[in-house]
Structure formats: C-alpha cells, structure tokens
Scaffold this active site. Structure first.
Site: not given
Length: 216
Positions: A46, A52, A71, A124, A144, A169-170
C-alpha cells in the site's frame, strides 16, 4: 531514544501527498531503523503516493538494505471517486482511472530516494504468491476490506524473518470504524492470536509486532 529522521527527510514526508500522521510516521521510521539492522529488505504493502515510503527508504539507506513497495496504484476502496479520500488530481485523464504511480515517482525523486526503492506494480496476493525472500519488516497499509487486509496478511506475514517486524496501519478497535479500520484490527488480532508475533508498540492506529514464533 527512538530513531528520528533528519529534518530534510521529515520535511519531504510532511510535504508528500498521503494520510499518515506525523506521530505514526515517526513510529514507522523508528521501527524501520530497528528492522534494518537485520540486513534484510523492508517491504510495504500500500504505497499510494509515497508518503510513508520516504521514511522506509531513508531507514533502508542508512542500513544498506532495499525498501520495496507493493501497490497496483489504482487506489484503495475509499480513494475512488465519490468517496471521502478521493483526490481528483490522481486520476489519469486519458483513461479516467486513478494512477498514483507518477506522483509516487515524483515524491521519491524530490526526496532523493529513488535509488533506495524497488517499486513493484501489481496486486499484493499475486506478488506474494511467488515471493521467496525473507524480510526484515512488512508494513501492511493496503485495502481496508477483510478480503484485502487478510490477503495482505496471509501473503506477507510468513515472510517476516525471525526477529523482524510486522506493522499494521489503520487499526481501529471501535466497531463504529467498520469501513476504515475494523479489517486491519481483525488482522492485528489474528497476528497476536497466531503465536508468531508479539506486540512491542502502539502509536494511535499503528501497531508494531515482532516475529517471535513460527506458527502463522
């Protein structure tokens, strides 16, 4: 004391298009510096526009290893037209679809980090299916939905080397955040429940876990 990026790297991170807050970025950088000591590549799933990636690449450069990004550069679910996180400037006017790859490349060029990064453009699970190299760090920050978050975990967590780090993350435990962070939260719980990972830090929605066991 946690490792911190130089001012010019931090400035490039803050100027880059993306969503990661500063405190989480600093935690990511500190983890990447630690993981870099294993002498293995650092991989993120991602990439979006490379915010990042700047931190991973700088940590990789200091360690003499490579940062790898995975990605398809067509954007996650919440970045599509009509959704809250959509940015019209990322749409390719010729085909009418998102394409964050050009912005990502400009981000790396501006930060002077192109030589530290290998960018893999694709989905991915397809890439993970043929991957065979141990990794010092895997940073899961892709789609997500349960399908995408679980696919990223299933595909990449087994490649984290003993003592390496898995970052998710998240991670939002509140059920009210069903669309934005419940799938990463469920992946985080899976990682802890597997016996293969031990949590070492949490910064807002970023979880850092160390590979301490074999069963995934």
């Amino acid at each position: 004391m946690p490792a911190a990026p130089k001012p010019e790297i931090l400035a490039a991170f803050e100027a880059a298009k993306g969503f990661m807050p500063l405190d989480e970025g600093l935690a990511l950088y500190d983890a990447a510096v630690e993981a870099g000591r294993l002498g293995l590549p650092l991989l993120e799933v991602g990439t979006y526009c490379g915010r990042s990636t700047i931190l991973l690449a700088d940590a990789a450069r200091a360690a003499g290893v490579t940062a790898i990004t995975v990605d398809h550069h067509r954007g996650s679910e919440e970045q599509q037209p009509g959704w809250e996180y959509h940015d019209p400037s990322t749409v390719d006017p010729e085909i009418g679809r998102m394409d964050t790859l050009p912005t990502f490349r400009r981000t790396l060029h501006g930060a002077g980090l192109e030589e530290q990064v290998v960018a893999i453009v694709g989905r991915s699970p397809q890439i993970a299916a043929f991957w065979g190299t141990p990794l010092g760090l895997v940073f899961i920050d892709g789609g997500h939905t349960d399908e995408h978050a679980s696919g990223d975990y299933d595909g990449w967590a087994p490649h984290v080397a003993e003592g390496g780090l898995l970052l998710i993350h998240d991670v939002f435990p509140d059920p009210a955040d069903e669309f934005t962070g419940q799938a990463p939260y469920r992946v985080y719980l899976r990682a802890l429940g597997s016996g293969a990972f031990t949590e070492i830090s949490a910064t807002d929605s970023l979880r850092v876990l160390r590979r301490t066991g074999a069963g995934i």
